[in-house]
Design a protein around this motif. Structure first.
Motif, PDB file in Angstrom:
ATOM      1  N   GLN A  40      52.682  37.220 -72.179  1.00 41.01           N
ATOM      2  CA  GLN A  40      52.235  36.093 -72.992  1.00 41.01           C
ATOM      3  C   GLN A  40      53.404  35.169 -73.263  1.00 41.01           C
ATOM      4  O   GLN A  40      54.561  35.582 -73.183  1.00 41.01           O
ATOM      5  CB  GLN A  40      51.605  36.561 -74.295  1.00 41.01           C
ATOM      6  CG  GLN A  40      52.573  37.093 -75.312  1.00 41.01           C
ATOM      7  CD  GLN A  40      51.863  37.890 -76.396  1.00 41.01           C
ATOM      8  OE1 GLN A  40      51.279  38.936 -76.128  1.00 41.01           O
ATOM      9  NE2 GLN A  40      51.900  37.391 -77.602  1.00 41.01           N
ATOM     10  N   ALA A  41      53.049  33.920 -73.562  1.00 45.05           N
ATOM     11  CA  ALA A  41      54.081  32.958 -73.948  1.00 45.05           C
ATOM     12  C   ALA A  41      54.129  32.967 -75.477  1.00 45.05           C
ATOM     13  O   ALA A  41      53.084  32.926 -76.122  1.00 45.05           O
ATOM     14  CB  ALA A  41      53.715  31.575 -73.421  1.00 45.05           C
ATOM     15  N   ILE A  42      55.340  33.028 -76.039  1.00 40.53           N
ATOM     16  CA  ILE A  42      55.427  33.225 -77.498  1.00 40.53           C
ATOM     17  C   ILE A  42      55.121  31.957 -78.289  1.00 40.53           C
ATOM     18  O   ILE A  42      55.118  31.985 -79.507  1.00 40.53           O
ATOM     19  CB  ILE A  42      56.799  33.810 -77.924  1.00 40.53           C
ATOM     20  CG1 ILE A  42      57.942  32.850 -77.545  1.00 40.53           C
ATOM     21  CG2 ILE A  42      57.024  35.189 -77.351  1.00 40.53           C
ATOM     22  CD1 ILE A  42      59.236  33.152 -78.269  1.00 40.53           C
ATOM     23  N   CYS A  64      48.803  33.024 -75.857  1.00 42.72           N
ATOM     24  CA  CYS A  64      47.483  33.061 -75.216  1.00 42.72           C
ATOM     25  C   CYS A  64      47.196  34.392 -74.519  1.00 42.72           C
ATOM     26  O   CYS A  64      46.118  34.940 -74.655  1.00 42.72           O
ATOM     27  CB  CYS A  64      47.363  31.934 -74.197  1.00 42.72           C
ATOM     28  SG  CYS A  64      46.969  30.373 -74.942  1.00 42.72           S
ATOM     29  N   ASN A  65      48.186  34.887 -73.751  1.00 39.36           N
ATOM     30  CA  ASN A  65      47.975  36.123 -72.987  1.00 39.36           C
ATOM     31  C   ASN A  65      46.755  35.966 -72.062  1.00 39.36           C
ATOM     32  O   ASN A  65      45.828  36.767 -72.106  1.00 39.36           O
ATOM     33  CB  ASN A  65      47.829  37.297 -73.966  1.00 39.36           C
ATOM     34  CG  ASN A  65      47.563  38.615 -73.271  1.00 39.36           C
ATOM     35  OD1 ASN A  65      47.508  38.688 -72.037  1.00 39.36           O
ATOM     36  ND2 ASN A  65      47.383  39.654 -74.033  1.00 39.36           N
ATOM     37  N   GLN A  66      46.737  34.901 -71.277  1.00 42.76           N
ATOM     38  CA  GLN A  66      45.583  34.642 -70.407  1.00 42.76           C
ATOM     39  C   GLN A  66      45.975  34.279 -68.976  1.00 42.76           C
ATOM     40  O   GLN A  66      45.211  34.530 -68.047  1.00 42.76           O
ATOM     41  CB  GLN A  66      44.773  33.446 -70.966  1.00 42.76           C
ATOM     42  CG  GLN A  66      44.132  33.719 -72.299  1.00 42.76           C
ATOM     43  CD  GLN A  66      43.559  32.459 -72.917  1.00 42.76           C
ATOM     44  OE1 GLN A  66      43.476  31.410 -72.280  1.00 42.76           O
ATOM     45  NE2 GLN A  66      43.172  32.542 -74.162  1.00 42.76           N
ATOM     46  N   THR A  67      47.150  33.657 -68.806  1.00 38.29           N
ATOM     47  CA  THR A  67      47.459  33.034 -67.515  1.00 38.29           C
ATOM     48  C   THR A  67      47.481  34.058 -66.373  1.00 38.29           C
ATOM     49  O   THR A  67      46.905  33.809 -65.308  1.00 38.29           O
ATOM     50  CB  THR A  67      48.799  32.285 -67.606  1.00 38.29           C
ATOM     51  OG1 THR A  67      48.774  31.466 -68.768  1.00 38.29           O
ATOM     52  CG2 THR A  67      49.031  31.421 -66.391  1.00 38.29           C
ATOM     53  N   GLY A  68      48.141  35.195 -66.579  1.00 42.97           N
ATOM     54  CA  GLY A  68      48.245  36.213 -65.522  1.00 42.97           C
ATOM     55  C   GLY A  68      46.868  36.676 -65.084  1.00 42.97           C
ATOM     56  O   GLY A  68      46.557  36.751 -63.881  1.00 42.97           O
TER      57      GLY A  68
HETATM   58  P1  AMP Z   1      50.113  32.607 -71.711  1.00 43.08           P
HETATM   59  O1  AMP Z   1      48.877  33.032 -70.981  1.00 43.08           O
HETATM   60  O2  AMP Z   1      50.117  31.146 -72.075  1.00 43.08           O
HETATM   61  O3  AMP Z   1      50.402  33.486 -72.906  1.00 43.08           O
HETATM   62  O4  AMP Z   1      51.346  32.767 -70.693  1.00 43.08           O
HETATM   63  C1  AMP Z   1      51.573  33.968 -69.970  1.00 43.08           C
HETATM   64  C2  AMP Z   1      52.589  33.731 -68.891  1.00 43.08           C
HETATM   65  O5  AMP Z   1      52.109  32.724 -67.983  1.00 43.08           O
HETATM   66  C3  AMP Z   1      53.956  33.234 -69.334  1.00 43.08           C
HETATM   67  O6  AMP Z   1      54.794  34.290 -69.781  1.00 43.08           O
HETATM   68  C4  AMP Z   1      54.473  32.625 -68.019  1.00 43.08           C
HETATM   69  O7  AMP Z   1      54.920  33.628 -67.129  1.00 43.08           O
HETATM   70  C5  AMP Z   1      53.207  31.985 -67.448  1.00 43.08           C
HETATM   71  N1  AMP Z   1      53.113  30.577 -67.884  1.00 43.08           N
HETATM   72  C6  AMP Z   1      52.305  30.062 -68.839  1.00 43.08           C
HETATM   73  N2  AMP Z   1      52.508  28.733 -68.959  1.00 43.08           N
HETATM   74  C7  AMP Z   1      53.485  28.406 -68.072  1.00 43.08           C
HETATM   75  C8  AMP Z   1      54.163  27.201 -67.720  1.00 43.08           C
HETATM   76  N3  AMP Z   1      53.874  26.030 -68.316  1.00 43.08           N
HETATM   77  N4  AMP Z   1      55.119  27.261 -66.755  1.00 43.08           N
HETATM   78  C9  AMP Z   1      55.418  28.424 -66.145  1.00 43.08           C
HETATM   79  N5  AMP Z   1      54.815  29.594 -66.438  1.00 43.08           N
HETATM   80  C10 AMP Z   1      53.856  29.593 -67.377  1.00 43.08           C
END
Ligand code: AMP
Length: 253
Positions: free
Chosen positions: A120-122, A126-130
């Motif tokens: 997740q991004a702090i 969100c913990n969704q992108t992966g």
């Molecule tokens: P999130 O789902 O926003 O919590 O992000 C989870 C992970 O997705 C992050 O730790 C990054 O590895 C990747 N990620 C999300 N947003 C970005 C971004 N703008 N640029 C690069 N990697 C991202």
């Protein structure tokens, strides 16, 4: 075998988050920004896999405004071989689905066998992108990993995941998506010579248009507010008094 690592630029973990006066989001002006800690762990893991001879190249990618280049330079100084900046307009709001679509498009060009992200991004937690990018790519996913073992011959990654009940072990056929948990590794510090060398490395720029991705969202952010202030606690003189209060005031015993 290539490894692609997504690294996000976020408000530094040590900064106290402030909400903007108009409640439209979190204040990022004049605030120290750094690489998301889970992304540092992701990059460290990719570098260790390369150093153990199981990968040939580590590519760092960051999506966002021009300042993302600083995050990518940190990645290059840590040891990434190449860096790619997917540029977006200053002030554009990026939700996980847009990031996932951009990463999918880049994966189709770079063809890595492993895509590593932070769990997740702090900033937005969100913990969704992966999970989303794995779904879009139809690749297996190992989320919240605390151990990764790669078998280049069998093209399998064995990962240990931290789940509510303990640890779960999964075998993922490559190509696969991995997201990193806190205990996977301790990221290295970039050394001064490597920081200097990273300054002169070329960072490739790609636009969402070149990747055929339109950044849009069906989500509407209504308001960002501070959590309610917690009331001050009380110091009790004895365990008996604590039990008495829990029974007769809080009614939880
Ligand atoms: P999130 O789902 O926003 O919590 O992000 C989870 C992970 O997705 C992050 O730790 C990054 O590895 C990747 N990620 C999300 N947003 C970005 C971004 N703008 N640029 C690069 N990697 C991202």
């Amino acid at each position: 075998m290539k490894i692609l690592v997504a690294v996000k630029r976020v408000v530094d973990y040590a900064v106290k988050i402030r909400v903007k006066p108009d409640k439209s989001g979190v204040e990022t002006n004049n605030v120290k920004m750094s690489m998301n800690p889970f992304c540092e762990i992701a990059l460290e893991e990719a570098l260790r896999i390369k150093e153990s001879g199981h990968a040939s190249e580590v590519i760092a990618v960051s999506i966002g405004p021009p300042q993302c280049v600083e995050t990518l330079r940190t990645g290059l100084a840590m040891g990434a071989d190449r860096a790619i900046h997917i540029t977006t307009d200053v002030g554009a709001t990026l939700y996980p689905l847009s990031v996932a679509k951009l990463l999918k498009a880049l994966v189709e060009i770079e063809k890595p066998r492993l895509l590593i992200l932070g769990k997740q991004a702090i900033d937005d937690d969100c913990n969704q992108t992966g999970q989303m990018v794995a779904g879009l790519l139809k690749w297996p996913q190992g989320t919240f990993t605390s151990k990764v073992i790669l078998d280049k011959e069998k093209q399998v990654a064995t990962v240990e995941r931290e789940v509510d009940g303990g640890l779960e072990t999964l075998c993922l056929d490559l190509p696969a998506v991995i997201t990193t948990d806190l205990r996977l590794n301790q990221p290295r510090y970039a050394t001064l010579p490597n920081i200097m060398k990273a300054k002169s490395k070329v960072i490739k720029k790609v636009t969402p248009q070149e990747l055929n991705v339109v950044i849009k969202s069906d989500l509407e952010l209504l308001q960002v507010t501070e959590p309610p202030k917690r009331k001050a606690g009380v110091i009790l003189s004895s365990v008996d008094e604590l039990i008495d209060r829990l029974k007769n005031e809080a009614h939880v015993l």
